[in-house]
Design an enzyme around this catalytic site. Structure first.
Site, short mmCIF file in Angstrom:
data_model
loop_
_atom_site.label_atom_id
_atom_site.label_comp_id
_atom_site.label_asym_id
_atom_site.label_seq_id
_atom_site.Cartn_x
_atom_site.Cartn_y
_atom_site.Cartn_z
N GLU A 113 0.82 -1.20 0.00
CA GLU A 113 0.00 0.00 0.00
C GLU A 113 0.86 1.26 0.00
O GLU A 113 1.98 1.26 0.53
CB GLU A 113 -0.89 0.03 1.25
CG GLU A 113 -1.83 -1.12 1.36
CD GLU A 113 -2.64 -1.08 2.66
OE1 GLU A 113 -2.58 -0.04 3.35
OE2 GLU A 113 -3.30 -2.07 2.96
N CYS A 126 3.27 8.58 1.32
CA CYS A 126 3.70 7.62 2.32
C CYS A 126 3.85 6.27 1.63
O CYS A 126 2.90 5.80 0.99
CB CYS A 126 2.68 7.54 3.45
SG CYS A 126 3.10 6.31 4.72
N CYS A 133 5.07 -7.20 7.93
CA CYS A 133 5.99 -6.64 8.93
C CYS A 133 6.23 -7.68 10.02
O CYS A 133 5.32 -8.43 10.39
CB CYS A 133 5.41 -5.37 9.53
SG CYS A 133 6.55 -4.50 10.65
N CYS A 137 3.63 -4.85 16.25
CA CYS A 137 2.92 -3.82 17.02
C CYS A 137 1.43 -4.15 17.06
O CYS A 137 0.80 -4.37 16.02
CB CYS A 137 3.15 -2.44 16.41
SG CYS A 137 4.88 -1.96 16.32
N CYS A 140 -1.40 -2.40 14.83
CA CYS A 140 -1.11 -2.18 13.42
C CYS A 140 -1.51 -3.38 12.57
O CYS A 140 -1.18 -4.53 12.89
CB CYS A 140 0.37 -1.89 13.24
SG CYS A 140 0.84 -1.56 11.53
N GLY A 182 5.74 -2.35 6.87
CA GLY A 182 7.08 -2.84 7.11
C GLY A 182 7.90 -1.94 8.02
O GLY A 182 7.51 -0.82 8.36
N GLU A 183 9.04 -2.45 8.46
CA GLU A 183 10.01 -1.70 9.25
C GLU A 183 11.12 -1.24 8.31
O GLU A 183 11.93 -2.05 7.83
CB GLU A 183 10.58 -2.59 10.36
CG GLU A 183 11.85 -2.08 11.02
CD GLU A 183 11.77 -0.65 11.52
OE1 GLU A 183 12.68 0.14 11.19
OE2 GLU A 183 10.79 -0.31 12.23
N SER A 214 10.64 6.46 9.26
CA SER A 214 10.05 6.05 10.53
C SER A 214 10.59 4.66 10.91
O SER A 214 10.76 3.80 10.05
CB SER A 214 8.53 6.00 10.41
OG SER A 214 7.95 5.54 11.62
N SER A 237 9.08 5.35 16.47
CA SER A 237 7.76 4.95 16.96
C SER A 237 7.89 4.42 18.38
O SER A 237 8.17 3.24 18.59
CB SER A 237 7.15 3.89 16.03
OG SER A 237 6.97 4.40 14.73
N LEU A 238 7.65 5.29 19.34
CA LEU A 238 7.90 4.95 20.75
C LEU A 238 6.71 4.23 21.39
O LEU A 238 6.84 3.10 21.87
CB LEU A 238 8.22 6.23 21.52
CG LEU A 238 9.21 6.13 22.66
CD1 LEU A 238 10.54 5.58 22.20
CD2 LEU A 238 9.41 7.51 23.29
N CYS A 356 -1.91 2.25 7.38
CA CYS A 356 -1.19 1.26 6.57
C CYS A 356 -1.58 -0.18 6.94
O CYS A 356 -1.82 -0.50 8.09
CB CYS A 356 0.31 1.45 6.71
SG CYS A 356 0.95 1.24 8.37
#
Length: 378
Positions: A113, A126, A133, A137, A140, A182-183, A214, A237-238, A356
């Site tokens: 996406e 974006c 991923c 998280c 997500c 994804g990371e 990010s 991303s905390l 996302c």
């Protein structure tokens, strides 16, 4: 508390035929030097490489045939050896606020996406860096089916080209955020060449301050990104102010720990001079209490940092919700009392569920609105 991934507005765009292999290389996978070597190997003048890159990244063509000042023979060679686009558009959704979202099918049938967000003086895109991923998280949709594979450099850039062609003649991409599926730092080997192409004058020509990466926080990779010595914006991303809570919200934190992430972010700031943004998804009853705001303020008060608060999207059948406006405002005020700058992210594309991973998950789940559920202790 039970979390479930919500169904999306269902687009009626038919799925396109899946390709099972890609024998030609993507033109966007080539760096300038690689393209230059190919051009010279075909017996053409070296300046043709920069012409091809200007057509690819600076003009909105969709095929090599449209590059009208490139010799016909060279265009034929390009078409023989390379593919212009990596993807096919499976779904295209348009929000009432002008946000547009694409679901793209890659050569192997995997879906990713990307999103175009319009504001008065900027057009931000974006994009994704992986299919799925592995970070897990809990709020997500991207990782609910795990990680399938990394995207290539060309597949990352392909999303930007697709979105660029949605713009009117008066519009241009002003900002790029690497915040999709994804990371990003887990695919740094393919991301770095894409970032360089975005930044190069012969590529997209975007200044480093207009490009944001990010990350959930991979300390070694943050250091590696900093060593490029180009001051891209870094957003961490905390989502929690202490390890115990972050272990629940961001499971990979068990092997990383907040202290190492903050040290790596501090190093990135020292190396690049770019202020760090800390992203914090506000989850009602989970991480939005006054004590959480105080802890976060204490962590960041002596750092050159900005906190981007992101209220969770309230979409049925999610049992997880955003805090109320007064609670969100109180969180901001508490951070401000610690001299920590904080803003609340404006929601874009709410009516097309532009967060996302959700569109891909619906596509691969056959449009089933009751998709997946995860648990988090609160």
């Amino acid at each position: 508390m039970i979390l479930a991934c919500a169904a999306l507005y269902h687009s009626h765009t038919p799925s396109l035929h899946r390709r099972t292999s890609m024998t030609q290389r993507l033109i966007t996978d080539l760096s300038r030097d690689e393209l230059l070597a190919w051009v010279e190997a075909t017996g053409n003048a070296s300046y043709r490489a920069d012409q091809i890159r200007r057509w690819t990244y600076g003009k909105r063509v969709s095929s090599f045939d449209e590059m009208h000042d490139i010799p016909v023979t060279l265009r034929a060679s390009l078409a023989k050896d390379f593919t212009f686009f990596a993807s096919k558009i499976v779904r295209h959704q348009v929000s009432q606020d002008g946000t547009e979202k694409l679901l793209l099918e890659m050569h192997d049938g995997e879906n990713v996406e990307c999103v175009l967000m319009r504001e008065e003086k900027r057009q931000t895109v974006c994009v994704s860096t992986q299919v799925g991923c592995a970070m897990g998280c809990v709020f997500c949709a991207s990782g609910l089916k795990g990680l399938k594979r990394d995207l290539t450099t060309g597949e990352i850039l392909d999303q930007i080209l697709r979105l660029d062609r949605l713009l009117s003649i008066e519009e241009r991409i002003t900002n790029v955020v690497i915040m999709g599926m994804g990371e990003p730092l887990a695919n740094l080997k393919n991301l770095i060449p894409a970032l360089l192409t975005l930044n190069e004058k012969g590529g997209m020509g975007l200044g480093a301050r207009r490009i944001t990466v990010s990350t959930v926080g991979l300390p070694e990779k943050i250091h590696e990104l900093g060593e490029i010595n180009i001051p891209f914006n870094l957003a961490v991303s905390l989502h929690a102010p202490n390890n115990d809570l972050r272990n629940e919200i961001v499971p990979v934190n068990k092997n990383i720990h907040l202290e190492r992430i903050l040290q790596a972010a501090d190093h990135y700031f020292e190396k690049t001079g770019r202020r760090i943004t800390y992203e914090y998804v506000l989850l009602a009853g989970v991480n939005d209490a006054d004590e959480h705001a105080r802890e976060l303020g204490e962590l960041l008060t002596h750092r050159n940092a900005h906190v981007n608060l992101i209220p969770m999207n309230d979409v049925a059948p999610l049992s997880l919700t955003a805090p109320s406006a007064p609670r969100t405002n109180q969180f901001v005020e508490t951070l401000n009392s610690w001299n920590v700058n904080a803003t609340v992210r404006k929601r874009k594309g709410a009516d097309i569920d532009a967060a996302c991973g959700q569109l891909r998950l619906e596509q691969e789940s056959g449009g089933n609105p009751n998709l997946h559920a995860l648990e988090i202790n609160s």
